[in-house]
Every structure is written in structure tokens, then in C-alpha cells.
Design a protein around this motif. Structure first.
Motif, PDB file in Angstrom:
ATOM      1  N   ALA A  31       0.891  -1.292   0.017  1.00  0.00           N
ATOM      2  CA  ALA A  31       0.019   0.136  -0.018  1.00  0.00           C
ATOM      3  C   ALA A  31       0.897   1.287   0.013  1.00  0.00           C
ATOM      4  O   ALA A  31       0.467   2.104  -0.601  1.00  0.00           O
ATOM      5  N   GLU A  33       3.723   1.427  -1.486  1.00  0.00           N
ATOM      6  CA  GLU A  33       4.411   1.621  -3.025  1.00  0.00           C
ATOM      7  C   GLU A  33       3.200   2.125  -3.501  1.00  0.00           C
ATOM      8  O   GLU A  33       3.458   3.100  -4.552  1.00  0.00           O
ATOM      9  N   ARG A  34       2.025   1.813  -3.536  1.00  0.00           N
ATOM     10  CA  ARG A  34       0.947   2.298  -4.454  1.00  0.00           C
ATOM     11  C   ARG A  34       0.603   3.823  -4.008  1.00  0.00           C
ATOM     12  O   ARG A  34       0.493   4.757  -4.764  1.00  0.00           O
ATOM     13  N   SER A  39       9.037   2.340  -5.298  1.00  0.00           N
ATOM     14  CA  SER A  39       9.004   0.197  -4.926  1.00  0.00           C
ATOM     15  C   SER A  39       9.467   0.181  -3.593  1.00  0.00           C
ATOM     16  O   SER A  39      10.160   0.902  -2.958  1.00  0.00           O
ATOM     17  N   HIS A  86       4.824  12.818  -3.047  1.00  0.00           N
ATOM     18  CA  HIS A  86       4.605  11.743  -3.918  1.00  0.00           C
ATOM     19  C   HIS A  86       6.051  11.613  -4.775  1.00  0.00           C
ATOM     20  O   HIS A  86       6.850  12.553  -4.723  1.00  0.00           O
TER      21      HIS A  86
END
Length: 140
Positions: A31, A33-34, A39, A86
Motif C-alpha cells: 500500500a 508503494e501504491r 517500490s 509523492h
């Protein structure tokens, strides 16, 4: 039935991020990672700075190091809402709780954060506040 906690952490929908006493990431679930775009391989061993906006880093690290020294955090049961970044550089709004992980001593060895992306909700609330302000200023 025994619970496989590793499987649980990686199956859960919220991001789970663990960092050591120095602030290096030691666990980064699917989660995360998303949510943040890094990664697991990119995140592990790196500083939490990869998701902390530059303008907030000093405040974050001051609090982080104090928590590691004292073994006390006020955010264990309190939901904390803060900006994040992000991988692609866009601003995010996240909400999270933290827990201190201790392997037997009194001082924590690591901190775990369970994080939810609230960017969409925050943007919707901001748009509603702006619209309300416009209506109050110009009349309905």
C-alpha cells in the motif's frame, strides 16, 4: 489459526511504514508503494525524507528524535494529518497514527506508521470552503 503478521502487513489497504531509530525505512508495504510511488526496493534503507516535504523536515526530525530519546509520542492514539510528497513530486495529504516498537528496552528501536491518503478528501473540503466563502462574499 496462527496469523502470519508479515502477510497481514502486506495485504492491508493502508500504508505501513517502519523506520529505525535513525529514520531509515525498514518496512514498506504494498500500500505504501501504491500511495507514494516508491517500490519497496527504492524505499528500504532510505530516509523518510523521500515522503516529507522539504519545508517540514526540520520540524519532523526534531519531533522524531525527541520521541526516540524519550520513548513518548502523543500520536499513538491521535490521528495526525500532514502534507506529504509523492515520488513524482506532487503534494499529498496524509493521515496516520504511529506506534513505538521496542525490543525489550525502554527506548524505542523503531516507529511504525499506519498511513491513509486523504488527498482527495482534503481537496474536496478545500473546494467546498472556497465555494462557501464565495457565497458568503457575493450572496447566494
Amino acid at each position: 489459526m496462527a496469523i502470519d503478521f508479515d502477510e497481514l502487513v502486506h495485504a492491508i489497504g493502508d500504508a505501513v511504514v517502519v523506520s529505525d531509530a535513525a529514520g531509515a525505512i525498514t518496512l514498506w508495504n504494498a500500500a505504501a508503494e501504491r500511495m507514494f510511488g516508491f517500490s519497496t526496493q527504492e524505499a528500504l534503507g532510505r530516509s523518510l525524507d523521500i515522503i516529507i516535504p522539504e519545508r517540514l523536515r526540520k520540524r519532523h526530525w526534531d519531533g522524531y528524535h525527541e520521541t526516540m530519546q524519550t520513548g513518548v509520542t502523543r500520536y499513538g492514539t491521535e490521528l495526525l494529518r500532514v502534507p506529504a510528497t509523492h515520488k513524482d513530486g506532487r503534494a499529498m495529504s496524509i493521515a496516520f497514527t504511529v506506534a513505538l516498537l521496542k525490543s525489550g528496552g525502554t527506548a524505542p528501536d523503531a516507529i511504525v506508521a499506519v498511513i491513509r491518503d486523504e488527498t482527495q478528501r482534503w481537496n474536496e473540503e478545500r473546494a467546498l470552503r472556497k465555494r462557501l466563502s464565495e457565497l458568503e462574499t457575493h450572496g447566494a
